[in-house]
Scaffold this motif. Sequence first.
Motif, PDB file in Angstrom:
ATOM      1  N   VAL A  55    -106.062 121.972 -98.910  1.00 24.41           N
ATOM      2  CA  VAL A  55    -104.649 122.246 -98.661  1.00 24.41           C
ATOM      3  C   VAL A  55    -104.089 121.150 -97.781  1.00 24.41           C
ATOM      4  CG1 VAL A  55    -102.976 123.864 -97.681  1.00 24.41           C
ATOM      5  CG2 VAL A  55    -105.004 124.741 -98.843  1.00 24.41           C
ATOM      6  N   GLY A  56    -102.932 120.623 -98.137  1.00 25.97           N
ATOM      7  CA  GLY A  56    -102.329 119.558 -97.345  1.00 25.97           C
ATOM      8  C   GLY A  56    -100.901 119.302 -97.764  1.00 25.97           C
ATOM      9  N   THR A 112     -96.441 121.504-100.022  1.00 29.88           N
ATOM     10  CA  THR A 112     -97.867 121.677 -99.767  1.00 29.88           C
ATOM     11  C   THR A 112     -98.621 121.758-101.092  1.00 29.88           C
ATOM     12  OG1 THR A 112     -97.428 122.886 -97.714  1.00 29.88           O
ATOM     13  CG2 THR A 112     -99.610 123.152 -98.699  1.00 29.88           C
ATOM     14  N   TYR A 113     -99.664 120.955-101.225  1.00 28.78           N
ATOM     15  CA  TYR A 113    -100.552 121.112-102.380  1.00 28.78           C
ATOM     16  C   TYR A 113    -101.667 122.084-101.997  1.00 28.78           C
ATOM     17  CZ  TYR A 113    -103.851 117.979-100.027  1.00 28.78           C
ATOM     18  OH  TYR A 113    -104.720 117.420 -99.129  1.00 28.78           O
ATOM     19  N   PHE A 129    -103.799 116.469-107.550  1.00 27.08           N
ATOM     20  CA  PHE A 129    -104.555 116.432-106.300  1.00 27.08           C
ATOM     21  C   PHE A 129    -105.933 117.039-106.532  1.00 27.08           C
ATOM     22  CE2 PHE A 129    -100.104 116.370-105.092  1.00 27.08           C
ATOM     23  CZ  PHE A 129    -100.073 115.348-104.158  1.00 27.08           C
ATOM     24  N   ARG A 130    -106.981 116.294-106.159  1.00 31.72           N
ATOM     25  CA  ARG A 130    -108.361 116.769-106.296  1.00 31.72           C
ATOM     26  C   ARG A 130    -109.132 116.477-105.015  1.00 31.72           C
ATOM     27  NH1 ARG A 130    -108.459 114.653-111.969  1.00 31.72           N
ATOM     28  NH2 ARG A 130    -108.414 116.474-113.330  1.00 31.72           N
ATOM     29  N   LEU A 131    -110.024 117.414-104.661  1.00 35.87           N
ATOM     30  CA  LEU A 131    -110.891 117.182-103.508  1.00 35.87           C
ATOM     31  C   LEU A 131    -111.813 116.007-103.776  1.00 35.87           C
ATOM     32  CD1 LEU A 131    -111.867 120.788-102.401  1.00 35.87           C
ATOM     33  CD2 LEU A 131    -110.692 119.075-101.017  1.00 35.87           C
ATOM     34  N   SER A 161    -111.854 121.790-107.980  1.00 32.91           N
ATOM     35  CA  SER A 161    -110.559 122.245-107.459  1.00 32.91           C
ATOM     36  C   SER A 161    -109.512 121.178-107.733  1.00 32.91           C
ATOM     37  CB  SER A 161    -110.636 122.503-105.948  1.00 32.91           C
ATOM     38  OG  SER A 161    -111.577 123.512-105.650  1.00 32.91           O
ATOM     39  N   GLU A 162    -108.318 121.612-108.139  1.00 28.54           N
ATOM     40  CA  GLU A 162    -107.244 120.663-108.392  1.00 28.54           C
ATOM     41  C   GLU A 162    -105.898 121.360-108.333  1.00 28.54           C
ATOM     42  OE1 GLU A 162    -108.306 119.201-112.251  1.00 28.54           O
ATOM     43  OE2 GLU A 162    -107.142 120.732-113.307  1.00 28.54           O
ATOM     44  N   ASP A 163    -104.850 120.555-108.184  1.00 31.35           N
ATOM     45  CA  ASP A 163    -103.487 121.072-108.184  1.00 31.35           C
ATOM     46  C   ASP A 163    -102.576 120.008-108.782  1.00 31.35           C
ATOM     47  OD1 ASP A 163    -101.277 122.623-107.797  1.00 31.35           O
ATOM     48  OD2 ASP A 163    -101.223 122.456-105.609  1.00 31.35           O
TER      49      ASP A 163
END
Length: 312
Positions: free
Chosen positions: A42-43, A78-79, A267-269, A294-296
């Motif tokens: 999350v960021g 926020t993603y 967005f990916r870790l 995980s992705e967004d």
Amino acid sequence: MNRLASISASPTLREYAQGVANGTIMPVANFLAPTVEVATSVGRYKVYSQRNRFRIPDTLRTLGGRASEIRFEATDATYNCEPHALDYPVDNLEQIEEAQLENVMREGADSISEIACLDHERTVVTKALETVGAGTNKTWNSSADPIADVDAAILSVIKSCKYGSLMRVGVLYGASAWNVFKNQQNVRSRFIVGSGGKTGIGLAVATEDVASQLFIGNPDVRTSYMVYDNAPEGKSEDIQFLLDSTILIFARKDAPTRRDPSFMKTFRLRGQYMVPGSYMRDDGRVEVAKFDWSEDVKVCNSAACIRLNIGT
């Protein structure tokens, strides 16, 4: 630790699974929403629109004065890299040798990566279409100039993102739109077959790579062939192209950050894409190879994309 768990924890298998996943990412999904690797699930990220435009900060610092700060504001978004997972059941473990078992895990990584990447492309294209709305209709009959239409959209996108030559422009055709474009009379006349013929650009085949040279700024050009079944369950299939007669002209960077004004980003870790693991099914008969990531997918600059709907 059982054999499958031991193999799934192997750095070699993890490297293989992540390599396959990155190599299988659908070109269109990565084209439209390139990956931003982030340290936390999350960021914050910069979001731009017609009202909240990108502006170049003043870098001049007066003697004794403070420098301009690059920071996230309260209005930024926020993603949240939400968890995704797919399982690959493995039966009769006791009959599989360890070398074969590792190959089974590799096979699972191959299959799951393909399915995950298809799902990702569908998500990216669908979100892009929802964001840009109805778009502008264009009739590319024999009297039209498709190249001029796309050039005008490219210049508009460059103005909208305000990032100059640091930002590339992408031109993404739906399959039907590309078919109309490459066969349109005023486009075909730009291509020369052999060493003679009409004056033109001197290209023999109308492919996406050479079509880039027809447009101002030599944008990156791709075509989406993603399909879906439009028929209700239980009815005969009705296969349609997801993008079909649409063209998206948008701002993009091959390696975007959380702050640049690209149209879309994924967005990916960092280092956490397609992580292998295992667990025993509740009946105790089947062990399952699991793959997690995980992705967004986010639209970061809604003003930096133009949609054209092509008809004849």
